[in-house]
Scaffold this motif. Structure first.
Motif, PDB file in Angstrom:
ATOM      1  N   TYR A  96       0.731  -1.214  -0.010  1.00  0.00           N
ATOM      2  CA  TYR A  96      -0.024   0.182  -0.045  1.00  0.00           C
ATOM      3  C   TYR A  96       0.820   1.244   0.144  1.00  0.00           C
ATOM      4  N   ILE A  97       0.214   2.258  -0.749  1.00  0.00           N
ATOM      5  CA  ILE A  97       0.813   3.679  -0.607  1.00  0.00           C
ATOM      6  C   ILE A  97      -0.194   4.595  -0.108  1.00  0.00           C
ATOM      7  N   MET A  98       0.297   5.487   0.813  1.00  0.00           N
ATOM      8  CA  MET A  98      -0.657   6.545   1.461  1.00  0.00           C
ATOM      9  C   MET A  98      -0.398   7.796   0.589  1.00  0.00           C
ATOM     10  N   ALA A  99      -1.528   8.513  -0.284  1.00  0.00           N
ATOM     11  CA  ALA A  99      -1.499   9.525  -0.837  1.00  0.00           C
ATOM     12  C   ALA A  99      -2.646  10.599  -0.652  1.00  0.00           C
ATOM     13  N   PRO A 100      -2.704  11.953  -0.689  1.00  0.00           N
ATOM     14  CA  PRO A 100      -3.484  12.911  -0.237  1.00  0.00           C
ATOM     15  C   PRO A 100      -4.881  12.450  -1.216  1.00  0.00           C
ATOM     16  N   ILE A 101      -6.045  12.667  -0.857  1.00  0.00           N
ATOM     17  CA  ILE A 101      -7.213  12.546  -1.430  1.00  0.00           C
ATOM     18  C   ILE A 101      -7.350  13.388  -2.601  1.00  0.00           C
ATOM     19  N   LEU A 102      -7.877  12.922  -3.518  1.00  0.00           N
ATOM     20  CA  LEU A 102      -8.279  13.802  -4.893  1.00  0.00           C
ATOM     21  C   LEU A 102      -7.199  14.539  -5.468  1.00  0.00           C
ATOM     22  N   GLY A 103      -5.895  14.299  -5.033  1.00  0.00           N
ATOM     23  CA  GLY A 103      -4.771  14.860  -5.659  1.00  0.00           C
ATOM     24  C   GLY A 103      -4.443  16.043  -5.177  1.00  0.00           C
ATOM     25  N   LEU A 104      -5.128  16.663  -4.074  1.00  0.00           N
ATOM     26  CA  LEU A 104      -4.649  17.806  -3.272  1.00  0.00           C
ATOM     27  C   LEU A 104      -3.395  17.918  -2.831  1.00  0.00           C
ATOM     28  N   THR A 105      -2.455  18.692  -3.227  1.00  0.00           N
ATOM     29  CA  THR A 105      -1.118  18.962  -2.768  1.00  0.00           C
ATOM     30  C   THR A 105      -0.834  19.977  -1.619  1.00  0.00           C
ATOM     31  N   CYS A 106      -1.984  20.181  -0.905  1.00  0.00           N
ATOM     32  CA  CYS A 106      -1.790  21.537   0.150  1.00  0.00           C
ATOM     33  C   CYS A 106      -1.019  20.891   1.160  1.00  0.00           C
ATOM     34  N   ASP A 107      -0.834  19.561   1.497  1.00  0.00           N
ATOM     35  CA  ASP A 107       0.044  19.009   2.629  1.00  0.00           C
ATOM     36  C   ASP A 107       1.527  18.995   2.022  1.00  0.00           C
ATOM     37  N   ALA A 108       1.630  18.999   0.967  1.00  0.00           N
ATOM     38  CA  ALA A 108       3.070  19.036   0.287  1.00  0.00           C
ATOM     39  C   ALA A 108       3.878  20.227   0.657  1.00  0.00           C
ATOM     40  N   MET A 109       3.031  21.197   0.797  1.00  0.00           N
ATOM     41  CA  MET A 109       3.753  22.616   1.186  1.00  0.00           C
ATOM     42  C   MET A 109       4.071  22.788   2.671  1.00  0.00           C
ATOM     43  N   LEU A 110       3.726  21.962   3.404  1.00  0.00           N
ATOM     44  CA  LEU A 110       3.914  21.936   4.739  1.00  0.00           C
ATOM     45  C   LEU A 110       5.756  21.706   4.965  1.00  0.00           C
TER      46      LEU A 110
END
Length: 236
Positions: A96-110
Motif C-alpha cells: 500500500y501507498i498513502m496519498a492525498p485524497i483527490l490529488g490535493l497537494t496542500c500538505d506537500a507545502m508543509l
C-alpha cells in the motif's frame, strides 16, 4: 512536546463511533485502529510504502486475523479526518501507498513534512462552498465547522486557529478566495473556490468522494483529530 497535546482517550472515543464490528471487544478494536492510524500517518509523512504483512507483524501482532476489519476502519479515519487515502499498488503482495485524497497537494507545502495532514478539512470547506451556490457566507462556514469541533478563536489540535488557516494560509496557496460581499454595509465576507482548487480537483470529484465515505463518521471528526496531535509530538 507540543502544548497542543491531547489525551489518548479522546481519539479512542472517536474510534468507537466508527468501530461497528462485533467480532472482537470494542476496546480492543479501538486500540488497534488507533495504533494503525498512527502507523499509517508516520508512513505517509515519510513517503514510505507499507504492506499487509508489515501491518500484521508490527501493529496487530497477535491479532492478525482482524486485519480486514481494522484496516477498513483505519482507512476510513485517514480519509475523512486527514485527507489521506490508502491505495493498494500491488494486489498480489498487498502493498500500500498513502496519498492525498483527490490529488490535493496542500500538505506537500508543509515545512519539512512535520505537520499533520489537513486535506480532509479542505474538502469539507470546498463542499460547504458548493452547497451554498459556489459562494458561502463566512458565518455559514464557521457555523458548520463549529458543529465539527473546529471553532474560530479556539486553537484546534490538528488545524490550529481555523481563521488563520482558511483566510490566510489556504488563500495564499490558492485553494480559497475570501472576499467582501459587494456593497455590504456593515462589511460581510464570503468564501469561494480558489484557482488551485479548480486546478487540482473538481466539484464532481468532491461529491463522489463524500458519497464514498461513511457520512455517519462525521460525528467522530473532532475527537479523532485529537490523537493526531499526540502522533505529531511523538514523531517530530
Amino acid at each position: 512536546m507540543s502544548e497542543l497535546n491531547k489525551p489518548e482517550e479522546d481519539f479512542q472515543d472517536a474510534v468507537s463511533s466508527l468501530a461497528t464490528g462485533e467480532s472482537l471487544p470494542k476496546e480492543a478494536l479501538k486500540r488497534m485502529i488507533t495504533s494503525l492510524v498512527k502507523f499509517l500517518l508516520i508512513k505517509y509523512r515519510a513517503k514510505e510504502l507499507t504492506s499487509q504483512a508489515e501491518i500484521q507483524n508490527k501493529v496487530l501482532r497477535d491479532n492478525q486475523e482482524y486485519f480486514p476489519e481494522v484496516f477498513s476502519q483505519a482507512s476510513q479515519c485517514l480519509q475523512l479526518v486527514f485527507g489521506v487515502e490508502v491505495k493498494e499498488v500491488d494486489p498480489r503482495e498487498h502493498i500500500y501507498i498513502m496519498a492525498p485524497i483527490l490529488g490535493l497537494t496542500c500538505d506537500a507545502m508543509l515545512s519539512s513534512g512535520q505537520s499533520i495532514p489537513k486535506a480532509g478539512l479542505l474538502v469539507l470547506v470546498l463542499n460547504l462552498i458548493m452547497r451554498n451556490g459556489d459562494r458561502a457566507p463566512e458565518e455559514k462556514v464557521w457555523g458548520a465547522l463549529s458543529r465539527l469541533g473546529v471553532c474560530v478563536g479556539s486553537v484546534h489540535c490538528v488545524f490550529g486557529e481555523p481563521r488563520m488557516l482558511l483566510t490566510h494560509a489556504w488563500v495564499q496557496e490558492g485553494y480559497l478566495e475570501y472576499r467582501q460581499v459587494p456593497y455590504s454595509h456593515p462589511a460581510r465576507y464570503e468564501f469561494l473556490w480558489g484557482p488551485r482548487a479548480y486546478a487540482e480537483t473538481s466539484k464532481w470529484e468532491i461529491m463522489a468522494f463524500l458519497l464514498r465515505v461513511n457520512q455517519g463518521a462525521l460525528r467522530a471528526f473532532p475527537l479523532q483529530s485529537a490523537e493526531a496531535s499526540r502522533e505529531e509530538d511523538e514523531t517530530a
